[in-house]
Design a protein around this motif. Sequence first.
Motif, PDB file in Angstrom:
ATOM      1  N   GLU A 221     -53.610  17.411  17.107  1.00 41.15           N
ATOM      2  CA  GLU A 221     -52.316  17.993  16.725  1.00 41.15           C
ATOM      3  C   GLU A 221     -51.607  18.571  17.943  1.00 41.15           C
ATOM      4  O   GLU A 221     -50.383  18.400  18.108  1.00 41.15           O
ATOM      5  CB  GLU A 221     -52.528  19.075  15.664  1.00 41.15           C
ATOM      6  N   ILE A 222     -52.353  19.237  18.809  1.00 38.86           N
ATOM      7  CA  ILE A 222     -51.765  19.788  20.038  1.00 38.86           C
ATOM      8  C   ILE A 222     -51.341  18.656  20.974  1.00 38.86           C
ATOM      9  O   ILE A 222     -50.256  18.706  21.582  1.00 38.86           O
ATOM     10  CB  ILE A 222     -52.770  20.739  20.717  1.00 38.86           C
ATOM     11  N   ALA A 223     -52.169  17.626  21.085  1.00 39.44           N
ATOM     12  CA  ALA A 223     -51.825  16.480  21.927  1.00 39.44           C
ATOM     13  C   ALA A 223     -50.557  15.789  21.418  1.00 39.44           C
ATOM     14  O   ALA A 223     -49.695  15.383  22.213  1.00 39.44           O
ATOM     15  CB  ALA A 223     -52.987  15.489  21.972  1.00 39.44           C
TER      16      ALA A 223
ATOM     17  N   HIS B 149     -54.414   7.773  29.913  1.00 38.18           N
ATOM     18  CA  HIS B 149     -53.308   8.730  29.863  1.00 38.18           C
ATOM     19  C   HIS B 149     -53.889  10.128  29.753  1.00 38.18           C
ATOM     20  O   HIS B 149     -55.122  10.308  29.715  1.00 38.18           O
ATOM     21  CB  HIS B 149     -52.348   8.411  28.702  1.00 38.18           C
ATOM     22  N   LEU B 150     -53.035  11.131  29.723  1.00 41.06           N
ATOM     23  CA  LEU B 150     -53.470  12.525  29.771  1.00 41.06           C
ATOM     24  C   LEU B 150     -54.539  12.853  28.728  1.00 41.06           C
ATOM     25  O   LEU B 150     -55.622  13.351  29.070  1.00 41.06           O
ATOM     26  CB  LEU B 150     -52.248  13.447  29.593  1.00 41.06           C
ATOM     27  N   ALA B 151     -54.255  12.615  27.460  1.00 39.09           N
ATOM     28  CA  ALA B 151     -55.215  12.962  26.409  1.00 39.09           C
ATOM     29  C   ALA B 151     -56.503  12.166  26.558  1.00 39.09           C
ATOM     30  O   ALA B 151     -57.607  12.709  26.372  1.00 39.09           O
ATOM     31  CB  ALA B 151     -54.602  12.728  25.030  1.00 39.09           C
TER      32      ALA B 151
ATOM     33  N   ARG C 133     -42.916  16.065  23.273  1.00 36.95           N
ATOM     34  CA  ARG C 133     -42.090  16.722  24.297  1.00 36.95           C
ATOM     35  C   ARG C 133     -42.041  15.883  25.573  1.00 36.95           C
ATOM     36  O   ARG C 133     -40.978  15.733  26.191  1.00 36.95           O
ATOM     37  CB  ARG C 133     -42.628  18.123  24.604  1.00 36.95           C
ATOM     38  N   LEU C 134     -43.200  15.340  25.954  1.00 36.12           N
ATOM     39  CA  LEU C 134     -43.257  14.535  27.168  1.00 36.12           C
ATOM     40  C   LEU C 134     -42.395  13.292  27.032  1.00 36.12           C
ATOM     41  O   LEU C 134     -41.654  12.924  27.964  1.00 36.12           O
ATOM     42  CB  LEU C 134     -44.710  14.142  27.456  1.00 36.12           C
TER      43      LEU C 134
ATOM     44  N   GLY D 216     -51.308  19.514  32.140  1.00 36.87           N
ATOM     45  CA  GLY D 216     -51.410  18.078  32.345  1.00 36.87           C
ATOM     46  C   GLY D 216     -50.072  17.378  32.232  1.00 36.87           C
ATOM     47  O   GLY D 216     -49.753  16.482  33.030  1.00 36.87           O
ATOM     48  N   ALA D 217     -49.271  17.765  31.240  1.00 43.10           N
ATOM     49  CA  ALA D 217     -47.958  17.152  31.062  1.00 43.10           C
ATOM     50  C   ALA D 217     -47.020  17.502  32.208  1.00 43.10           C
ATOM     51  O   ALA D 217     -46.198  16.668  32.631  1.00 43.10           O
ATOM     52  CB  ALA D 217     -47.355  17.588  29.730  1.00 43.10           C
TER      53      ALA D 217
END
Length: 364
Positions: free
Chosen positions: A240-242, A205-207, A248-249, A150-151
């Motif tokens: 936590e992963i998001a 947004h992505l998440a 990073r994004l 996704g990112a």
Amino acid sequence: MPTLDSLRHQAQLAFIASGQDFELGHPGLCPRNPTQLAALVPGDDGVLATLSSGLTAWVHHLEQGGVGYAIKKARSQCLVQNLDGQTSFLNELQRRRDIAEIQARHGGFAGMVPTLYGSLAHGIIVSPWIEGGTVQQWDERKLLQLFDSGAELVRHGLFEWDYCPGNLLDDGRQLWLFDFGYMYRFDPLRQFNSAGMGNDVPQHHLAERFETRNYFAWLLQLEQAQGQDATLAAFRLEKEIALECYLRLRADLNAAGATLDVRDWLDGIIKHWRQALKGELEALYWQEGWRSHRLDLDDDLRGQTCTPRTLARCDWLLDAVAQHHDTLRACGALADETVSSDRRTLLAHYRQLREQAEGFQVTT
């Protein structure tokens, strides 16, 4: 000023009306000529199975010469009753070309199903058949791959709106995204997403898209099977992963020259998640859960594409109001409601929406 959606609809409808073909890939990569593939029906020679649950297309599993192919055939009429549905097959062809061009220049996109051939005139998309199935259990590996893919799309200016269970395939090693009908272009350095003017609908947004269209429906099943503690643990893992993905994004977009608006927007999301992970996780769960179930219900109602899952999510909303109304108000989950946030009004509102969802049940 026209919205990004209206500009896209105008251009795509004009292209469809022109009668032109839109091709990508090469017909020589097809197991049969495109006319034959477009005419495939269940039971034809080599057709091992036909998946008919898609709202935009059917997918034939064709085997020829010991090689498996996915032959996606557009429905004569998309079951999604809006302009996005009417233009979704052309949009998928366009986005598949975008992805192929980006791959040719930069590589990457490990989790995107490649395209061998596609044609608007023939109404087909041909890709390799990938053995696997829909995700039954979300774990760290699948979540990491989902957010990585996704990112990567976001960084290249492609916003995927529909991370629903039917659009994701897992083969035990790799999570694949194979449907691009509701993926649209945007400018990630100046815009939040492809809605509105690009920078006036910051809640998407992505998440959010993954949680709204997929993860919170799975959490609902998990809660029914294993209880609240297991659900909160799975929610924490995903957040936590998001968070790591967004850090990073944010760094990547900043290095590429993102505007202050985009950087501040991402910073606000990151700060909110960090605070919740340090001690306010349950409040965040109610905020994100309410938003996800409410927006997914709205998506299905607008497209008139409701399913039993839609009803289950509406029931979650009704139960949350009945049992946890004070918590919802205290954590701000009800801030964006279009009706009064008192318990009685909300119950009446979502009961009415549930009745609408019952009337829009889709049979594929």
